[in-house]
Design a protein around this motif. Structure first.
Motif, short mmCIF file in Angstrom:
data_model
loop_
_atom_site.label_atom_id
_atom_site.label_comp_id
_atom_site.label_asym_id
_atom_site.label_seq_id
_atom_site.Cartn_x
_atom_site.Cartn_y
_atom_site.Cartn_z
N SER A 9 0.81 -1.21 0.00
CA SER A 9 0.00 0.00 0.00
C SER A 9 0.85 1.27 0.00
O SER A 9 0.36 2.33 0.31
CB SER A 9 -0.91 -0.03 1.22
N GLY A 10 2.13 1.15 -0.36
CA GLY A 10 3.01 2.33 -0.34
C GLY A 10 2.67 3.31 -1.46
O GLY A 10 1.96 2.98 -2.40
N THR A 11 3.18 4.53 -1.33
CA THR A 11 2.99 5.53 -2.37
C THR A 11 4.10 6.55 -2.28
O THR A 11 4.78 6.64 -1.25
CB THR A 11 1.59 6.19 -2.24
N GLN A 12 4.32 7.29 -3.35
CA GLN A 12 5.36 8.33 -3.43
C GLN A 12 6.74 7.77 -3.15
O GLN A 12 7.61 8.45 -2.60
CB GLN A 12 5.04 9.48 -2.47
N GLY A 13 6.93 6.51 -3.48
CA GLY A 13 8.25 5.90 -3.34
C GLY A 13 8.59 5.40 -1.96
O GLY A 13 9.58 4.70 -1.77
N ILE A 14 7.74 5.73 -0.97
CA ILE A 14 8.03 5.28 0.40
C ILE A 14 7.65 3.81 0.48
O ILE A 14 6.58 3.42 0.03
CB ILE A 14 7.23 6.12 1.43
N GLY A 15 8.51 3.00 1.01
CA GLY A 15 8.21 1.57 1.10
C GLY A 15 8.66 0.81 -0.14
O GLY A 15 8.23 -0.31 -0.37
N VAL A 61 7.52 -8.64 -4.23
CA VAL A 61 8.94 -8.80 -4.55
C VAL A 61 9.00 -8.75 -6.08
O VAL A 61 8.24 -9.45 -6.74
CB VAL A 61 9.47 -10.15 -4.03
N GLN A 62 9.85 -7.88 -6.61
CA GLN A 62 9.75 -7.62 -8.05
C GLN A 62 11.11 -7.61 -8.73
O GLN A 62 12.09 -7.11 -8.17
CB GLN A 62 9.09 -6.26 -8.22
N GLU A 63 11.13 -8.12 -9.94
CA GLU A 63 12.31 -8.06 -10.80
C GLU A 63 12.75 -6.59 -10.91
O GLU A 63 11.92 -5.71 -11.11
CB GLU A 63 11.88 -8.59 -12.18
N TYR A 64 14.05 -6.35 -10.78
CA TYR A 64 14.56 -4.97 -10.88
C TYR A 64 14.87 -4.68 -12.36
O TYR A 64 15.67 -5.39 -12.97
CB TYR A 64 15.82 -4.83 -10.03
N ILE A 65 14.23 -3.66 -12.91
CA ILE A 65 14.46 -3.30 -14.32
C ILE A 65 15.63 -2.31 -14.34
O ILE A 65 15.44 -1.09 -14.32
CB ILE A 65 13.18 -2.70 -14.97
N LYS A 66 16.83 -2.88 -14.39
CA LYS A 66 18.06 -2.11 -14.27
C LYS A 66 18.24 -1.18 -15.46
O LYS A 66 18.68 -0.04 -15.33
CB LYS A 66 19.21 -3.11 -14.21
N ALA A 120 14.79 5.78 -14.49
CA ALA A 120 13.79 6.65 -15.15
C ALA A 120 12.52 5.86 -15.40
O ALA A 120 12.56 4.64 -15.61
CB ALA A 120 14.34 7.17 -16.46
N ASP A 121 11.38 6.51 -15.33
CA ASP A 121 10.15 5.86 -15.76
C ASP A 121 9.31 6.87 -16.54
O ASP A 121 9.66 8.05 -16.64
CB ASP A 121 9.38 5.24 -14.58
N ILE A 122 8.24 6.37 -17.14
CA ILE A 122 7.40 7.24 -17.96
C ILE A 122 6.01 7.31 -17.35
O ILE A 122 5.41 6.26 -17.05
CB ILE A 122 7.30 6.69 -19.39
N GLU A 155 19.95 7.47 -6.55
CA GLU A 155 18.60 7.00 -6.15
C GLU A 155 18.01 6.23 -7.34
O GLU A 155 18.31 6.55 -8.48
CB GLU A 155 17.76 8.26 -5.82
N PHE A 156 17.26 5.18 -7.07
CA PHE A 156 16.66 4.46 -8.21
C PHE A 156 15.17 4.78 -8.37
O PHE A 156 14.58 4.48 -9.39
CB PHE A 156 16.86 2.94 -8.07
N ARG A 157 14.58 5.43 -7.36
CA ARG A 157 13.15 5.76 -7.43
C ARG A 157 12.97 7.13 -8.09
O ARG A 157 13.54 8.11 -7.62
CB ARG A 157 12.53 5.77 -6.03
N SER A 158 12.16 7.17 -9.13
CA SER A 158 12.05 8.41 -9.91
C SER A 158 10.95 9.34 -9.40
O SER A 158 10.72 10.39 -9.98
CB SER A 158 11.75 8.04 -11.36
N ASN A 159 10.28 8.97 -8.31
CA ASN A 159 9.17 9.80 -7.80
C ASN A 159 9.61 11.25 -7.60
O ASN A 159 10.68 11.50 -7.05
CB ASN A 159 8.68 9.28 -6.44
P1 ADP Z 1 5.07 4.18 -5.41
O1 ADP Z 1 3.63 3.79 -5.47
O2 ADP Z 1 5.55 4.38 -4.03
O3 ADP Z 1 5.36 5.32 -6.36
P2 ADP Z 1 6.36 2.47 -7.37
O4 ADP Z 1 6.04 1.04 -7.58
O5 ADP Z 1 5.84 3.41 -8.40
O6 ADP Z 1 5.88 2.89 -5.92
O7 ADP Z 1 7.94 2.63 -7.26
C1 ADP Z 1 8.59 3.88 -7.03
C2 ADP Z 1 9.73 4.10 -8.02
O8 ADP Z 1 10.73 3.09 -7.88
C3 ADP Z 1 9.28 4.02 -9.47
O9 ADP Z 1 8.80 5.24 -9.94
C4 ADP Z 1 10.57 3.56 -10.18
O10 ADP Z 1 11.39 4.67 -10.49
C5 ADP Z 1 11.24 2.70 -9.15
N1 ADP Z 1 10.90 1.28 -9.36
C6 ADP Z 1 9.81 0.65 -8.85
N2 ADP Z 1 9.77 -0.64 -9.24
C7 ADP Z 1 10.85 -0.84 -10.01
C8 ADP Z 1 11.37 -2.00 -10.71
N3 ADP Z 1 10.76 -3.16 -10.66
N4 ADP Z 1 12.51 -1.82 -11.42
C9 ADP Z 1 13.15 -0.62 -11.48
N5 ADP Z 1 12.73 0.48 -10.82
C10 ADP Z 1 11.58 0.38 -10.10
#
Ligand code: ADP
Ligand code: MG
Length: 305
Positions: free
Chosen positions: A144-150, A176-181, A186-188, A209-213
Motif C-alpha cells: 500500500s506504499g505511495t510516493q516511493g516510500i516503502g 517482490v519484483q524483478e529490478y528493471i536495471k 527513469a520511468d514514464i 537514487e533508483f526511485r524516480s518519484n
Molecule cells: P510508489 O507507489 O511508491 O510510487 P512504485 O512502484 O511506483 O511505488 O515505485 C517507485 C519508483 O521506484 C518508481 O517510480 C521507479 O522509479 C522505481 N521502481 C519501482 N519498481 C521498479 C522496478 N521493478 N525496477 C526498477 N525500478 C523500479
C-alpha cells in the motif's frame, strides 16, 4: 454543471487547477473534504451530508483520494454513484488501482507487460521466492506504499532475504519484483483521459537514487512515447476501469512494463513538464460524459412514455 472536487486539501496544485478549470468553463465547483462527509445507507434513498447539508444537487464529482484514506474515500465515491451522480473515476477502479497486487493481477491476465512479481504472506522458502523473480538485485515494495516510500532495492540475495524477513516481521504485505536495471532510474508517466494518452513525461531519479518519484527528488521532462507504450497505457487504464489514470511504465529490454496505475494522478508535474492544460481536458471530458448521460436518460424517459 455542479461539480464537487473530493479533496482533503484545497491548497493542493491539482485541486486548485481543477477548481479553476471548472469555474472558467462556467460551472459551479466546490471542494469537498470527503473525510468530513457522512452518509445514510437506507433502502431506495442513499444520502450524503457535508457541513450539515445534503449534497444532492451535484452533476459530477472528481475524486482526488489520497492513498492513506482510500477506504473511506472510495465509500464516499460509491455513495455518490448510488445517488446516480457521475464520478470521474468509478469507486471500483479507484479501489483496484490502490492495491498494487490487485491491479497487477488484472493486468497480467490481459497480457500487459509487467516486471516479474512475487507475492507472499509467510513464505516457508524465501530463497525460492527470490529465485521466482529472477534473483537479486530485486525490488521489494509495501503493497500500500505511495510516493516511493516503502520501495526498497535489495542488491544482493542476503540483503533481499533480510528485508523480506523484516517486513514480514512487521506483518506488512509486500511485493517482490524483478529490478528493471536498464530503465536507469527513469520511468514514464502516461496521463490517460478517456482512452487516450493526452500527455507523457519522463521522470528521472536524482543521483544515487533508483526511485524516480518527484517526491523523492526526481525531475521530469516532456518525452515522446512509442506506439507500444501508448497502447500499453491506454489498455491498462481500460482494464482497471479508469477514465482518468496515470500509468507508470518502465522501459525494459523486452518492451514496456507497467509498474503501477494511479487513479488520482497529480497534475503539477505533468502540466509543468508538458505545458498542457490537463485540468481543462478533465473538465471537457466530464462535460462530454454528463451530456451523454443526460441524452441517454432522456431517451429512456421517452421510451417509457
Ligand atoms: P510508489 O507507489 O511508491 O510510487 P512504485 O512502484 O511506483 O511505488 O515505485 C517507485 C519508483 O521506484 C518508481 O517510480 C521507479 O522509479 C522505481 N521502481 C519501482 N519498481 C521498479 C522496478 N521493478 N525496477 C526498477 N525500478 C523500479
Ligand atoms: Mg509510483
Amino acid at each position: 454543471m455542479n461539480i464537487a472536487i473530493l479533496s482533503r486539501n484545497k491548497h493542493l496544485y491539482s485541486t486548485q487547477r481543477l477548481l479553476e478549470a471548472a469555474k472558467s468553463r462556467g460551472h459551479k465547483a466546490v471542494i469537498v473534504d470527503f473525510l468530513r462527509c457522512y452518509m445514510t445507507i437506507a433502502s431506495h434513498k442513499p444520502t450524503l451530508h457535508f457541513h450539515g447539508k445534503e449534497l444532492n444537487d451535484m452533476n459530477a464529482v472528481i475524486p482526488r483520494i489520497g492513498a492513506s484514506v482510500s477506504f473511506y474515500g472510495a465509500a464516499v465515491v460509491r455513495q455518490f454513484e448510488m445517488m446516480d451522480i457521475l464520478s470521474l473515476n468509478k469507486s471500483v477502479g479507484i479501489t483496484r488501482s490502490r492495491d498494487k497486487l490487485h491491479s497487477l493481477q488484472m493486468l497480467s491476465c490481459k497480457g500487459i507487460g509487467l516486471p516479474v512479481t512475487g507475492f507472499a504472506n509467510r513464505p516457508d522458502e524465501i530463497e525460492d521466492l527470490i529465485r521466482m523473480v529472477g534473483g537479486a538485485p530485486l525490488v521489494i515494495k509495501l503493497l500500500s506504499g505511495t510516493q516511493g516510500i516503502g520501495v526498497v532495492l535489495a542488491e544482493t540475495k542476503q540483503a533481499a532475504s533480510s528485508v523480506i524477513e523484516a517486513f514480514m516481521g512487521l506483518k506488512a504485505n509486500i511485493l517482490v519484483q524483478e529490478y528493471i536495471k536498464e530503465a536507469k532510474g527513469a520511468d514514464i508517466r502516461c496521463f490517460v483521459i478517456d482512452g487516450k494518452v493526452v500527455a507523457a513525461m519522463e521522470r528521472r531519479a536524482k543521483a544515487g537514487e533508483f526511485r524516480s518519484n518527484l517526491h523523492r527528488g526526481g525531475t521530469s521532462k516532456l518525452i515522446k512515447i512509442t506506439p507500444e507504450e501508448r497502447s500499453t497505457a491506454v489498455r491498462s487504464a481500460r482494464i482497471l476501469g479508469l477514465s482518468v489514470a496515470g500509468v507508470d511504465i518502465l522501459r525494459a529490454n523486452h518492451g514496456p512494463v507497467v509498474m503501477e496505475v494511479n487513479s488520482s494522478p497529480g497534475l503539477e508535474g505533468i502540466e509543468k513538464a508538458t505545458g498542457k492544460d490537463i485540468a481543462g481536458m478533465i473538465i471537457d471530458f466530464l462535460e462530454k460524459t454528463i451530456q451523454l448521460k443526460q441524452e441517454k436518460n432522456a431517451k429512456k424517459l421517452k421510451n417509457i412514455n
